[in-house]
Design an enzyme around this catalytic site. Structure first.
Site, PDB file in Angstrom:
ATOM      1  N   ASP A 127      16.139 -12.531  18.545  1.00 54.46           N
ATOM      2  CA  ASP A 127      14.663 -12.196  18.188  1.00 54.46           C
ATOM      3  C   ASP A 127      14.723 -11.422  16.740  1.00 54.46           C
ATOM      4  OD1 ASP A 127      12.058 -11.092  19.290  1.00 54.46           O
ATOM      5  OD2 ASP A 127      12.755  -9.049  18.670  1.00 54.46           O
ATOM      6  N   GLU A 130      14.295 -16.539  15.622  1.00 59.79           N
ATOM      7  CA  GLU A 130      12.971 -16.488  15.633  1.00 59.79           C
ATOM      8  C   GLU A 130      13.041 -15.838  13.981  1.00 59.79           C
ATOM      9  OE1 GLU A 130       9.075 -13.822  16.846  1.00 59.79           O
ATOM     10  OE2 GLU A 130      11.228 -12.910  16.714  1.00 59.79           O
TER      11      GLU A 130
END
Length: 723
Positions: A404, A457
């Site tokens: 993330d 990401e």
């Protein structure tokens, strides 16, 4: 009173073994000492089993001692403790044991190379000299004193102070009789501030259900995995040429049982067959690393080595993964090394210092999220994070990690005002320590666990995210294609009347489509916070909105790159996602939503069955525009090429049907319609685009062409079927 005894009374002794346990005296005897703060009487037994009373120390309340000939004393004395109220308990002296953390462990940790850190730190049930107990160890280099407190000692920090092992900053204590299921925390007095705080275990592998935050002593036995064949096949697969279609799930809101969370076992019963039926290859879990606040969706992690207790035990989580593998489904974790929350029971200023984070808030705080940033330049912190990743892959058998917020890690000035960030040693904005961490993370995980996936990401133009570190890349397997996602959703939100003016939003992505190994995400972030659910992003009446949604999914599944859909989008949920309730499954009673689900099923099937749609996802030769310039009619056509077969895809982005539309194709002959998003089974109008046989008329730079009736707002996938 000597300094050692005073430090013991004041609960600030850094080496309690120097006072407690067994020590030779000047007369050649062994002096036994135990600290039992609430005891009225303490006795032990000699080697012959005869009771021997201990004397209360006159200057140190709670300290009991006795001197005995060496030959009378067992290796590990046991004490019977009688309290003022007459209650009794027995304990084996924890201060009679040598350290159970080895020098090699400490050396590897100091260098940041202990890849099985969960076997060194945290709580480990062990048998030492035939005595079963739990070894506790924790890294707290700036602590003056650390004690283990828990359900086994009335949470009394005086009962079990730990010793620090040299200059390692690691504190250790083996406590006989503490076993699986006991609750514990660490009581830490900071050498810097003098404050005493309760902290949960950074390497805890099981925790109480929130809002309680104690760690739980985990079972020492290994899970009985049945997925050897899966792991063996995974080691051999060529994932870059394989279909990868990911179903992104928030376990707490996929389904519920009368408002309650489903357990890992219930999710295995329901979620895995559902994903299998839909044709997805992987489940990606929004973070199930332990976290205190439901509303964070798991992105504010406090337990980096623990599956969330909301849904069951670690063994139950392993059963979920094992059953997914048995069904042919991979499991990926959304993993969060970019930041951690400020909760004062967890990592923040763990030992009274900025231990896991940076001291300077210009490096150590995320202003937007109110969280703290890991100090990637500290070897022990880097080790902690890489070991966490390795734990989920190696110990819990996951098939990959989606990392993330990588962009926030790469840039020192990420979402910061001028003057609110510190440049690197070269004066630049790149976070050199984070870059080195990510490269080492990816190299470690991918080299030690063949066939697993590391996905970033990353939302900027940072180069070579999915290229090897040896070539200057970050080393990820794949990167989320946020540009494709943003451009596609922007285009589809336009009224078809205006789409000719935004045609470049469709075509621009092919300029960089092969610069990285891309995943095409339609994720949870696109259906929350007022962004609207996918059907409601689309213009037009109800029929047009769902026709547009079908077209969007066809665009995603035929565009180069692996695929990701967030739960609920596969049936066109009309409400924004909320973590606080289950998906709107009732919508499947209505034809439009049934049609969307049927289309996604068919897209997954075709994606898996047709090599042209996945074999060359990351190669420029796997895609060829036929015509990307028909902006006036908002029609695009292209080929997807596999190693041996090709497909022709034609898409009409207006509600106007195009009759007799000529399309260039690679060769003459018949072409069959593999997929038509306007089919009645998908909720479309039921128009049936039958292509003419391709003749030798050159068109669109192709040697042959055919004529096709293209329904409005539809995609048609064609495959050569012979002469």
């Amino acid at each position: 009173m000597d300094n050692d005894l005073q430090a013991l009374i004041d609960v600030r002794h850094h080496d309690p073994h120097r006072v407690l346990g067994m020590h030779a005296d000047d007369q050649g005897n062994l002096r036994l000492r135990t600290f039992q703060p609430h005891a009225a009487h303490v006795e032990t037994r000699d080697r012959d089993g005869e009771p021997v009373g201990l004397n209360a120390h006159p200057d140190c309340p709670g300290l009991f001692e006795v001197a005995l000939p060496k030959e009378w004393v067992p290796a590990h004395p046991e004490y019977r403790v009688t309290l003022d109220d007459g209650h009794e308990y027995q304990v084996i002296d924890p201060y009679s044991f040598l350290p159970t953390v080895g020098e090699l462990d400490l050396h590897l940790f100091a260098e940041g190379r202990h890849l099985q850190l969960w076997q060194m730190l945290g709580a480990q049930v062990l048998s030492v000299d035939g005595i079963v107990g739990t070894r506790f160890s924790v890294w707290a280099p700036n602590a003056e004193r650390v004690s283990v407190v828990g359900s086994f000692n009335d949470w009394d920090g005086r009962r079990h102070p730990m010793r620090v092992l040299g200059e390692s900053g690691v504190w250790e204590l083996f406590i006989p009789g503490v076993n699986v299921g006991d609750l514990y925390k660490y009581e830490i007095t900071s050498r810097l501030t003098g404050e005493t705080r309760l902290r949960t275990d950074p390497v805890g592998r099981s925790f109480e259900k929130r809002p309680d935050t104690a760690a739980i002593v985990p079972a020492f036995q290994h899970f009985d995995w049945q997925d050897e064949d899966w792991i063996s096949r995974r080691e051999q697969w060529h994932w870059d040429q394989a279909p990868i279609s990911i179903y992104e799930v928030h376990l707490g809101s996929w389904r519920r049982n009368n408002g309650d969370f489903l357990s890992y076992d219930q999710l295995a019963d329901q979620l895995i067959p559902y994903v299998q039926e839909r044709g997805f290859t992987h489940i990606e879990l929004l973070p199930v690393t332990e976290h205190p606040f439901d509303g964070s969706w798991g992105y504010q992690t406090t337990g980096y080595f623990a599956p969330s207790s909301r849904f069951g035990t670690p063994d139950a989580f392993c059963r979920f993964v094992d059953r997914a593998h048995a069904a042919g489904i991979g499991v990926i974790l959304d993993w969060v090394p970019a930041h951690f929350p400020r909760d004062d029971f967890a990592l923040a200023r763990f030992d009274g210092s900025a231990l896991y984070e940076h001291e300077d808030p210009r490096r150590g705080e995320h202003r937007d999220w109110g969280t703290l940033i890991f100090n990637y330049g500290r070897r022990e912190v880097e080790n902690f994070l890489i070991a966490s990743a390795q734990y989920w892959i190696e110990h819990l058998h996951l098939d990959g990690l989606r990392v993330d917020a990588v962009a926030s890690m790469l840039y020192l000035d990420y979402s910061r005002q001028a003057g609110d960030w510190l440049p690197n040693k070269h004066g630049g904005r790149e976070n050199l320590e984070a870059i080195e961490f990510l490269q080492r993370l990816n190299h470690t995980i991918l080299s030690r666990n063949p066939g697993t996936l590391m996905m970033a990401e990353e939302s900027t133009a940072w180069p070579m995210v999915s290229r090897p570190p040896d070539d200057g890349g970050l080393g990820f397997s794949m990167k989320w294609n946020m540009g494709w996602m943003n451009d596609s959703l922007a285009y589809f939100s336009e009224d078809p009347l205006h789409r000719p003016h935004h045609h470049n939003l469709l075509t621009f992505g092919l300029l960089y489509a092969f610069s990285e190994n891309f995943i095409l995400p339609l994720s949870h972030d696109e259906v929350v916070h007022g962004k609207r659910a996918l059907p409601n992003k689309m213009p037009g009446d109800e029929w047009q909105r769902f026709a547009n949604l079908r077209l969007l999914f066809a665009w995603q599944f035929t565009f180069p790159g692996k695929k990701l859909l967030f739960m609920g989008t596969e049936f066109g949920q009309g409400n924004e996602w909320s973590h606080a309730r289950e998906l709107d499954w009732w919508m499947l009673e209505y034809p439009h939503h049934q049609g969307i689900q049927a289309l996604v099923d068919q897209l997954n099937f075709r994606y898996r069955q047709e090599p042209a749609l996945h074999e060359r996802d990351f190669q420029a030769g796997g895609f060829e525009w036929i015509d990307c310039n028909d902006r006036n009619q908002s029609v695009v056509s292209f080929c997807r090429h596999g190693h041996f077969e090709s497909l022709v895809i034609v898409m009409n982005f207006t509600p106007v049907s195009r009759s007799g539309y000529r399309v260039g194709v690679p060769k003459t002959g018949r072409y069959q319609v593999l997929l038509n998003t306007d089919s009645a089974e998908f909720g479309g109008s039921g128009q049936n685009p039958q292509p003419t046989a391709a003749d030798e008329t050159p068109w669109h730079g192709q040697p042959a062409s055919l004529s096709l009736d293209i329904p409005g707002l539809s995609a048609v996938v064609l495959k050569y079927s012979g002469h």
